[in-house]
Motif scaffolding. Structure first.
Motif, PDB file in Angstrom:
ATOM      1  N   GLN A 101     -27.000 -17.900  14.191  1.00 30.29           N
ATOM      2  CA  GLN A 101     -28.409 -17.716  13.449  1.00 30.29           C
ATOM      3  C   GLN A 101     -28.931 -18.939  12.961  1.00 30.29           C
ATOM      4  OE1 GLN A 101     -28.070 -14.278  11.245  1.00 30.29           O
ATOM      5  NE2 GLN A 101     -27.882 -12.881  12.902  1.00 30.29           N
ATOM      6  N   ALA A 102     -27.986 -19.583  12.046  1.00 25.10           N
ATOM      7  CA  ALA A 102     -28.403 -20.853  11.571  1.00 25.10           C
ATOM      8  C   ALA A 102     -28.917 -22.034  12.383  1.00 25.10           C
ATOM      9  CB  ALA A 102     -27.267 -21.407  10.534  1.00 25.10           C
ATOM     10  N   ASP A 103     -27.830 -22.209  13.669  1.00 27.90           N
ATOM     11  CA  ASP A 103     -28.129 -22.821  14.405  1.00 27.90           C
ATOM     12  C   ASP A 103     -29.357 -22.842  15.253  1.00 27.90           C
ATOM     13  OD1 ASP A 103     -26.780 -25.252  16.411  1.00 27.90           O
ATOM     14  OD2 ASP A 103     -27.319 -23.560  17.704  1.00 27.90           O
ATOM     15  N   GLU A 104     -29.698 -21.561  15.520  1.00 30.30           N
ATOM     16  CA  GLU A 104     -30.944 -21.010  16.340  1.00 30.30           C
ATOM     17  C   GLU A 104     -32.298 -21.445  15.296  1.00 30.30           C
ATOM     18  OE1 GLU A 104     -30.734 -16.798  17.106  1.00 30.30           O
ATOM     19  OE2 GLU A 104     -28.964 -17.484  18.653  1.00 30.30           O
ATOM     20  N   LEU A 105     -31.953 -21.187  13.909  1.00 28.37           N
ATOM     21  CA  LEU A 105     -33.225 -21.373  13.170  1.00 28.37           C
ATOM     22  C   LEU A 105     -33.722 -22.950  13.048  1.00 28.37           C
ATOM     23  CD1 LEU A 105     -35.000 -20.058  11.125  1.00 28.37           C
ATOM     24  CD2 LEU A 105     -33.456 -20.198   9.410  1.00 28.37           C
ATOM     25  N   VAL A 106     -32.365 -23.823  12.931  1.00 33.11           N
ATOM     26  CA  VAL A 106     -32.459 -25.111  12.942  1.00 33.11           C
ATOM     27  C   VAL A 106     -33.203 -25.730  14.091  1.00 33.11           C
ATOM     28  CG1 VAL A 106     -31.347 -27.238  12.719  1.00 33.11           C
ATOM     29  CG2 VAL A 106     -30.818 -25.481  11.201  1.00 33.11           C
ATOM     30  N   THR A 107     -32.607 -25.018  15.314  1.00 30.17           N
ATOM     31  CA  THR A 107     -33.216 -25.673  16.650  1.00 30.17           C
ATOM     32  C   THR A 107     -34.815 -25.384  16.842  1.00 30.17           C
ATOM     33  OG1 THR A 107     -31.014 -25.373  17.455  1.00 30.17           O
ATOM     34  CG2 THR A 107     -32.904 -25.458  19.031  1.00 30.17           C
ATOM     35  N   ARG A 108     -35.041 -24.164  16.333  1.00 27.75           N
ATOM     36  CA  ARG A 108     -36.591 -23.630  16.301  1.00 27.75           C
ATOM     37  C   ARG A 108     -37.380 -24.733  15.345  1.00 27.75           C
ATOM     38  NH1 ARG A 108     -34.985 -18.255  15.691  1.00 27.75           N
ATOM     39  NH2 ARG A 108     -35.946 -18.392  13.227  1.00 27.75           N
ATOM     40  N   GLY A 118     -33.412 -29.985  24.082  1.00 24.10           N
ATOM     41  CA  GLY A 118     -32.166 -29.767  25.299  1.00 24.10           C
ATOM     42  C   GLY A 118     -30.936 -30.344  24.694  1.00 24.10           C
ATOM     43  N   ASP A 119     -30.412 -31.402  25.410  1.00 23.05           N
ATOM     44  CA  ASP A 119     -28.978 -31.791  25.020  1.00 23.05           C
ATOM     45  C   ASP A 119     -28.799 -32.265  23.478  1.00 23.05           C
ATOM     46  OD1 ASP A 119     -26.574 -32.868  26.508  1.00 23.05           O
ATOM     47  OD2 ASP A 119     -27.119 -34.457  25.420  1.00 23.05           O
ATOM     48  N   TYR A 138     -25.538 -32.353  10.371  1.00 24.19           N
ATOM     49  CA  TYR A 138     -25.759 -31.657  11.660  1.00 24.19           C
ATOM     50  C   TYR A 138     -24.460 -31.869  12.601  1.00 24.19           C
ATOM     51  CZ  TYR A 138     -28.678 -29.793  15.435  1.00 24.19           C
ATOM     52  OH  TYR A 138     -29.143 -28.859  16.426  1.00 24.19           O
ATOM     53  N   ARG A 139     -24.114 -33.017  12.874  1.00 23.82           N
ATOM     54  CA  ARG A 139     -22.894 -32.976  13.546  1.00 23.82           C
ATOM     55  C   ARG A 139     -21.630 -32.041  13.151  1.00 23.82           C
ATOM     56  NH1 ARG A 139     -24.118 -38.549  13.832  1.00 23.82           N
ATOM     57  NH2 ARG A 139     -24.904 -39.335  15.782  1.00 23.82           N
ATOM     58  N   ASP A 140     -21.549 -32.128  12.141  1.00 23.71           N
ATOM     59  CA  ASP A 140     -20.457 -31.145  11.313  1.00 23.71           C
ATOM     60  C   ASP A 140     -20.763 -29.764  11.675  1.00 23.71           C
ATOM     61  OD1 ASP A 140     -19.098 -33.464  10.642  1.00 23.71           O
ATOM     62  OD2 ASP A 140     -19.585 -33.285   8.512  1.00 23.71           O
ATOM     63  N   ALA A 141     -21.998 -29.418  11.140  1.00 23.69           N
ATOM     64  CA  ALA A 141     -22.410 -28.072  11.558  1.00 23.69           C
ATOM     65  C   ALA A 141     -22.121 -27.663  13.120  1.00 23.69           C
ATOM     66  CB  ALA A 141     -23.608 -27.739  11.234  1.00 23.69           C
ATOM     67  N   HIS A 142     -22.491 -28.434  14.070  1.00 21.94           N
ATOM     68  CA  HIS A 142     -22.654 -28.123  15.326  1.00 21.94           C
ATOM     69  C   HIS A 142     -21.199 -28.002  15.779  1.00 21.94           C
ATOM     70  CE1 HIS A 142     -24.113 -27.989  19.368  1.00 21.94           C
ATOM     71  NE2 HIS A 142     -23.385 -28.624  19.803  1.00 21.94           N
ATOM     72  N   GLU A 143     -20.281 -28.760  15.283  1.00 18.34           N
ATOM     73  CA  GLU A 143     -18.941 -28.829  15.786  1.00 18.34           C
ATOM     74  C   GLU A 143     -18.122 -27.438  15.085  1.00 18.34           C
ATOM     75  OE1 GLU A 143     -14.696 -28.975  15.547  1.00 18.34           O
ATOM     76  OE2 GLU A 143     -15.904 -29.166  13.517  1.00 18.34           O
TER      77      GLU A 143
END
Length: 196
Positions: A101-108, A118-119, A138-143
């Motif tokens: 959900q954090a990833d989705e919220l940051v993306t929004r 996108g990519d 952001y890289r660390d969170a995404h990983e």
């Protein structure tokens, strides 16, 4: 003018031109380092040469200039801050889902600000021009998010992911999300868990 004087004059002109060119390159390099911060070193490590890395960073600046970035109005900022606070509260009961959900919220938020979503590497490239100092988060969170989707992340990893997402989120938001006054603070494990 004697041939010796001509040779000396030409050499002096060449030396002055070389020094001027070196100063221009050093100035550009310094400007890129200041603008991109740690991202400058990250791109240098990824590229074959310093000049290739600097071309990449200048290209990022050019692509960034073409974006129509949108500042958040106070209502949107408040809505996102509230969503982040709710996300932190949910972390205690469901840390694995909360990272997604954090990833989705940051993306929004990235999309609402006008950045392409996108990519992931394109997201990083576009964000790096104005938000380079929080990209390692952001890289660390995404990983960690990717490891979580494979079932390979511990609860501590998930907590770290939320902390990392929060760094970029706050940078994009322009303020610390879920900032509370002392009177509004309640001892709550979710707030403590994600803010260590």
């Amino acid at each position: 003018m004697s041939p010796t004087q001509i040779v000396v004059t030409v050499l002096i002109i060449l030396i002055v031109a070389a020094v001027a060119a070196a100063l221009v390159v050093a100035g550009r390099r310094r400007a890129l380092r200041q603008r991109f911060g740690p991202e400058y070193d990250h791109v240098i490590a990824e590229q074959d040469s310093r000049s290739a890395a600097e071309r990449e960073l200048r290209e990022r600046e050019r692509r960034h200039a073409e974006l129509e970035l949108i500042p958040l109005d106070p209502a949107a900022r408040a809505r996102y801050a509230e969503a982040w606070e709710e996300l932190q509260v949910r972390f205690v009961d469901s840390p694995a889902e909360t990272v997604g959900q954090a990833d989705e919220l940051v993306t929004r938020l990235i999309a609402e600000r006008g950045y392409p979503t996108g990519d992931f590497s394109d997201q990083i490239a576009h964000l790096s021009v104005e938000h380079a100092r929080t990209l390692s988060h952001y890289r660390d969170a995404h990983e960690i998010h990717l490891r979580n989707s494979r079932g390979e992340a511990s609860t501590e990893d998930l907590r770290q992911a939320v902390v990392h997402y929060r760094a970029l989120f706050a940078d994009l938001l322009g303020e610390e999300p879920a900032a509370r006054t002392p009177e509004q603070r309640q001892p709550d494990a979710a707030h403590d868990a994600t803010n260590r």
